[in-house]
Design a protein around this motif. Structure first.
Motif, mmCIF file in Angstrom:
data_model
loop_
_atom_site.group_PDB
_atom_site.id
_atom_site.type_symbol
_atom_site.label_atom_id
_atom_site.label_comp_id
_atom_site.label_asym_id
_atom_site.label_seq_id
_atom_site.Cartn_x
_atom_site.Cartn_y
_atom_site.Cartn_z
ATOM 1 N N VAL A 59 0.861 -1.194 0.000
ATOM 2 C CA VAL A 59 0.000 0.000 0.000
ATOM 3 C C VAL A 59 0.897 1.245 0.000
ATOM 4 N N ARG A 60 1.849 1.236 0.901
ATOM 5 C CA ARG A 60 2.752 2.392 1.028
ATOM 6 C C ARG A 60 3.615 2.532 -0.229
ATOM 7 N N GLY A 61 4.171 1.380 -0.686
ATOM 8 C CA GLY A 61 5.044 1.383 -1.870
ATOM 9 C C GLY A 61 4.334 1.904 -3.114
ATOM 10 N N GLY A 62 3.018 1.671 -3.194
ATOM 11 C CA GLY A 62 2.259 2.135 -4.361
ATOM 12 C C GLY A 62 1.814 3.577 -4.198
ATOM 13 N N GLY A 63 2.151 4.186 -3.080
ATOM 14 C CA GLY A 63 1.795 5.593 -2.842
ATOM 15 C C GLY A 63 0.337 5.785 -2.461
ATOM 16 N N PHE A 64 -0.323 4.726 -1.960
ATOM 17 C CA PHE A 64 -1.740 4.844 -1.585
ATOM 18 C C PHE A 64 -1.864 5.295 -0.132
ATOM 19 N N ARG A 65 -2.933 6.084 0.132
ATOM 20 C CA ARG A 65 -3.156 6.582 1.490
ATOM 21 C C ARG A 65 -3.984 5.607 2.313
ATOM 22 N N CYS A 66 -4.726 4.699 1.601
ATOM 23 C CA CYS A 66 -5.588 3.772 2.327
ATOM 24 C C CYS A 66 -5.734 2.462 1.539
ATOM 25 N N PHE A 67 -6.194 1.427 2.230
ATOM 26 C CA PHE A 67 -6.342 0.097 1.636
ATOM 27 C C PHE A 67 -7.398 0.095 0.521
ATOM 28 N N GLN A 68 -8.372 0.983 0.658
ATOM 29 C CA GLN A 68 -9.434 1.093 -0.344
ATOM 30 C C GLN A 68 -8.851 1.461 -1.720
ATOM 31 N N ASP A 69 -7.938 2.460 -1.721
ATOM 32 C CA ASP A 69 -7.313 2.877 -2.981
ATOM 33 C C ASP A 69 -6.443 1.761 -3.540
ATOM 34 N N TYR A 70 -5.758 1.090 -2.648
ATOM 35 C CA TYR A 70 -4.896 -0.025 -3.057
ATOM 36 C C TYR A 70 -5.747 -1.132 -3.684
ATOM 37 N N TYR A 71 -6.844 -1.463 -3.033
ATOM 38 C CA TYR A 71 -7.755 -2.502 -3.531
ATOM 39 C C TYR A 71 -8.252 -2.132 -4.938
ATOM 40 N N ARG A 72 -8.655 -0.866 -5.079
ATOM 41 C CA ARG A 72 -9.170 -0.411 -6.385
ATOM 42 C C ARG A 72 -8.113 -0.574 -7.480
ATOM 43 N N SER A 73 -6.868 -0.270 -7.123
ATOM 44 C CA SER A 73 -5.800 -0.353 -8.134
ATOM 45 C C SER A 73 -5.577 -1.809 -8.567
ATOM 46 N N ILE A 74 -5.768 -2.747 -7.655
ATOM 47 C CA ILE A 74 -5.593 -4.164 -8.029
ATOM 48 C C ILE A 74 -6.695 -4.562 -9.010
ATOM 49 N N VAL A 75 -7.916 -4.190 -8.667
ATOM 50 C CA VAL A 75 -9.055 -4.584 -9.483
ATOM 51 C C VAL A 75 -8.950 -3.967 -10.883
ATOM 52 N N GLN A 76 -8.368 -2.752 -10.947
ATOM 53 C CA GLN A 76 -8.292 -2.064 -12.253
ATOM 54 C C GLN A 76 -7.070 -2.476 -13.074
ATOM 55 N N ASP A 77 -6.116 -3.132 -12.444
ATOM 56 C CA ASP A 77 -4.870 -3.489 -13.136
ATOM 57 C C ASP A 77 -5.093 -4.678 -14.069
ATOM 58 N N ARG A 78 -5.169 -4.389 -15.356
ATOM 59 C CA ARG A 78 -5.448 -5.448 -16.357
ATOM 60 C C ARG A 78 -4.283 -6.412 -16.521
ATOM 61 N N THR A 79 -3.066 -6.010 -16.149
ATOM 62 C CA THR A 79 -1.913 -6.892 -16.339
ATOM 63 C C THR A 79 -1.944 -8.046 -15.330
ATOM 64 N N GLY A 80 -2.673 -7.865 -14.235
ATOM 65 C CA GLY A 80 -2.725 -8.899 -13.199
ATOM 66 C C GLY A 80 -1.518 -8.882 -12.264
ATOM 67 N N LYS A 81 -0.568 -7.967 -12.546
ATOM 68 C CA LYS A 81 0.667 -7.942 -11.739
ATOM 69 C C LYS A 81 0.406 -7.570 -10.284
ATOM 70 N N SER A 82 -0.504 -6.591 -10.077
ATOM 71 C CA SER A 82 -0.773 -6.163 -8.693
ATOM 72 C C SER A 82 -1.434 -7.288 -7.921
ATOM 73 N N LEU A 83 -2.279 -8.052 -8.607
ATOM 74 C CA LEU A 83 -2.944 -9.169 -7.938
ATOM 75 C C LEU A 83 -1.898 -10.216 -7.516
ATOM 76 N N LEU A 84 -0.956 -10.497 -8.432
ATOM 77 C CA LEU A 84 0.093 -11.467 -8.106
ATOM 78 C C LEU A 84 0.914 -11.007 -6.908
ATOM 79 N N ALA A 85 1.181 -9.704 -6.861
ATOM 80 C CA ALA A 85 1.959 -9.171 -5.736
ATOM 81 C C ALA A 85 1.166 -9.323 -4.443
#
Ligand SMILES: C[S@@+](CC[C@H](N)C(=O)[O-])C[C@H]1O[C@@H](n2cnc3c(N)ncnc32)[C@H](O)[C@@H]1O
Length: 286
Positions: free
Chosen positions: A52-78
């Motif tokens: 969450v911190r490494g991705g520059g997100f202020r909260c888990f909600q933003d982090y979660y959204r970025s995973i769901v929107q990431d079409r490459t699937g890389k964030s999900l794997l991480a």
């Protein structure tokens, strides 16, 4: 006077809120079967906070959204890498290897090659233990270990097969000299010898999704992963594994993973060992 320091103040990430935990819990369950029961909030927060911190997100909600929107699937794997438990060791649950050597190997008859699937192999210690046990027991036979895990990170580690000396404590001096190459004096790490490394192939497989193999296996090890799944997922995973087991073939699960509450089509052999009904010893090795 001691002042209460909120975690959010320290690293700029707001604490994990109940609905955020719920979103992550559902995502983990849907994508890789992980059953995060309530009470695991702290664990989830601790394991994901760095991402969450490494991705520059202020909260888990933003982090979660970025995973769901990431079409490459890389964030999900991480996320999966961060949430999955990779703990393993050489010769873990040693009675399995004893049973393999004493009961299963003799029943293999003249089979050549010997094929084994290590499903959810983590960083590879189980893979190399299987290779060493089979090489000891059947020195003139071709051994082929197919190893899989959901985590690319774990698979890369397993393939590199380089282990810090402290992770090799359970390995005998004979095996260390026979199957490993020491690095440093005294050794700081050991790498599995090239001849043994050549006996394993690695593939990324998510056990809760469908996958296929060109042939069934006489032996499957799938240990200490189903413990993280609920009963429904365990049933699905066991059904998949059974489908890829030869009639008469053996499935080894972790000792903490009794299948008593799980409906399946396998025969119980002994604790944490099951067998697919069908051919018996006399025919199995033909
Ligand atoms: C605790 S380790 C078990 C390693 C080894 N089998 C042993 O018993 O020592 C669990 C492994 O399961 C993997 N895993 C978790 N969920 C998975 C899934 N849905 N499909 C495949 N592997 C998964 C993790 O990445 C981790 O490497």
């Amino acid at each position: 006077m001691t002042r209460h320091v909120d975690t959010a103040e320290v690293d700029g990430v707001r604490p994990l809120a109940p609905q955020e935990f719920d979103q992550i819990r559902q995502l983990a369950y849907r994508t890789f079967g992980l059953d995060l029961k309530s009470g695991k909030e702290e664990l989830v927060s601790a394991r994901l906070r760095k991402l969450v911190r490494g991705g520059g997100f202020r909260c888990f909600q933003d982090y979660y959204r970025s995973i769901v929107q990431d079409r490459t699937g890389k964030s999900l794997l991480a996320m999966i890498d961060a949430l999955a438990t990779n703990h393993t060791s050489f010769l873990r649950e040693p009675d399995h290897f004893q049973f393999l050597r004493d009961q299963v190997v003799p029943a293999l008859g003249a089979r050549d090659p010997i094929d084994v699937w290590s499903a959810a192999c983590s960083t590879g210690e189980e893979v190399w233990t299987l290779a060493m046990v089979l090489n000891e027991a059947l020195p003139h036979r071709k051994v082929r270990i197919t190893a899989s895990d959901i985590s690319n990170k774990a698979l890369s580690f397993a393939q590199r097969a380089l282990y810090p000396a402290e992770r090799c404590h359970g390995v005998s001096a004979t095996w260390l000299s026979r199957y490993f190459a020491a690095e440093g004096r005294p050794p700081v790490s050991y790498q599995i010898a090239p001849a043994i490394r050549a006996q394993a192939v690695f593939r990324r497989i998510n056990l809760v999704e469908s996958y296929s193999w060109p042939h069934p296996f006489p032996i499957i090890f799938c240990r200490n992963v189903m413990i993280y799944f609920d009963r429904q997922t365990q049933e699905r995973v066991i059904a998949g594994l059974s489908q890829h087991l030869e009639p008469g073939g053996y499935l080894f699960v972790g000792h903490a993973e009794s299948l008593t509450r799980v409906s399946h089509s396998l025969e119980y052999v002994r604790p944490a060992v099951y067998r697919k009904p069908g051919k018996k010893e006399a025919m199995w090795n033909k």
